[in-house]
Design a protein around this motif. Sequence first.
Motif, short mmCIF file in Angstrom:
data_model
loop_
_atom_site.label_atom_id
_atom_site.label_comp_id
_atom_site.label_asym_id
_atom_site.label_seq_id
_atom_site.Cartn_x
_atom_site.Cartn_y
_atom_site.Cartn_z
N ILE A 99 21.26 49.55 69.41
CA ILE A 99 22.18 49.95 68.27
C ILE A 99 23.62 49.36 68.53
O ILE A 99 23.99 49.32 69.62
CB ILE A 99 22.44 51.45 67.84
CG1 ILE A 99 20.77 51.95 67.72
CG2 ILE A 99 23.03 51.72 66.87
CD1 ILE A 99 20.36 51.63 66.62
N ARG A 100 24.06 48.59 67.54
CA ARG A 100 25.54 47.98 67.49
C ARG A 100 26.56 49.01 67.96
O ARG A 100 26.38 50.25 67.57
CB ARG A 100 25.83 47.64 66.06
CG ARG A 100 26.76 46.49 66.04
CD ARG A 100 27.26 46.15 64.78
NE ARG A 100 27.81 46.92 63.89
CZ ARG A 100 27.53 46.90 62.60
NH1 ARG A 100 26.65 46.18 61.94
NH2 ARG A 100 28.00 47.91 62.10
N ARG A 101 27.45 48.67 68.76
CA ARG A 101 28.25 49.52 69.50
C ARG A 101 28.98 50.57 68.54
O ARG A 101 29.24 51.56 68.93
CB ARG A 101 29.14 48.84 70.38
CG ARG A 101 30.19 49.70 71.08
CD ARG A 101 31.00 49.00 72.21
NE ARG A 101 31.01 47.60 72.21
CZ ARG A 101 31.93 46.94 72.91
NH1 ARG A 101 33.15 47.53 73.26
NH2 ARG A 101 31.85 45.80 73.02
N ASP A 102 29.57 50.07 67.43
CA ASP A 102 30.08 50.96 66.47
C ASP A 102 29.36 52.00 65.77
O ASP A 102 30.05 52.81 64.99
CB ASP A 102 31.16 50.02 65.54
CG ASP A 102 30.40 49.11 64.59
OD1 ASP A 102 28.91 48.80 64.81
OD2 ASP A 102 30.62 49.15 63.12
N LYS A 103 28.22 51.76 65.84
CA LYS A 103 26.97 52.74 65.17
C LYS A 103 26.62 53.62 66.06
O LYS A 103 25.70 54.47 65.84
CB LYS A 103 26.10 52.00 64.43
CG LYS A 103 26.76 51.45 63.30
CD LYS A 103 27.46 52.19 62.00
CE LYS A 103 27.97 51.33 61.23
NZ LYS A 103 28.81 52.09 60.04
N GLN A 104 26.96 53.46 67.48
CA GLN A 104 26.28 54.47 68.56
C GLN A 104 26.99 55.85 68.35
O GLN A 104 27.95 56.00 67.90
CB GLN A 104 26.50 53.75 70.08
CG GLN A 104 25.61 52.42 70.15
CD GLN A 104 25.89 51.75 71.48
OE1 GLN A 104 26.67 52.15 72.29
NE2 GLN A 104 25.11 50.85 71.55
#
Length: 179
Positions: A99-104
Amino acid sequence: MNKPIVLETRRLFLREFFAEDLTPLHKVLGDPEISRFYPYNFDLARTENWILRNRTRYQTDGFGLWAVILKDSGELIGDCGLTLQPIQGEMLPEVGYHIRRDKQRMGYASEAASACVNWAFENHDYPAVYSYMKYTNLPSAAVAQKVGMRFLLEYPDPVNTFTRVYRITREEWEKKPLY
């Protein structure tokens, strides 16, 4: 192009990858923080190959890693799905996720992984589903545990130094409370 949905959760759609997913997927896999548990970094060519390998898996296995799409925005934020992976020399069904870092840390990985485990048990006669990772990949281990998997074993691996394996059996899944 109409992109058929494979799985749907409360907040997510999971669908097959297409060539035009290269740029948004590369924002996930090309992030050095996300790929730090891999033996290599993802450049555009490796990300493109990732998509092509999964397109091949859809044809040969009937499944693979799928694009994780936010329902509310249509944004691709990662991948999650089922692949057959060598775990101590045996090809076993493994749920993987990025999952993309800003959505973790928002529950997307466990939501998608849970749906994939359920899909595996509903569509195949696998007695268990696994998740494996480099022994230092604590975020992936936390997702596996949140999905209901239990630590099974750790073994030496020339790629990961040590690989940790988590597993949930069909019986454990059927007894797991829904959340």
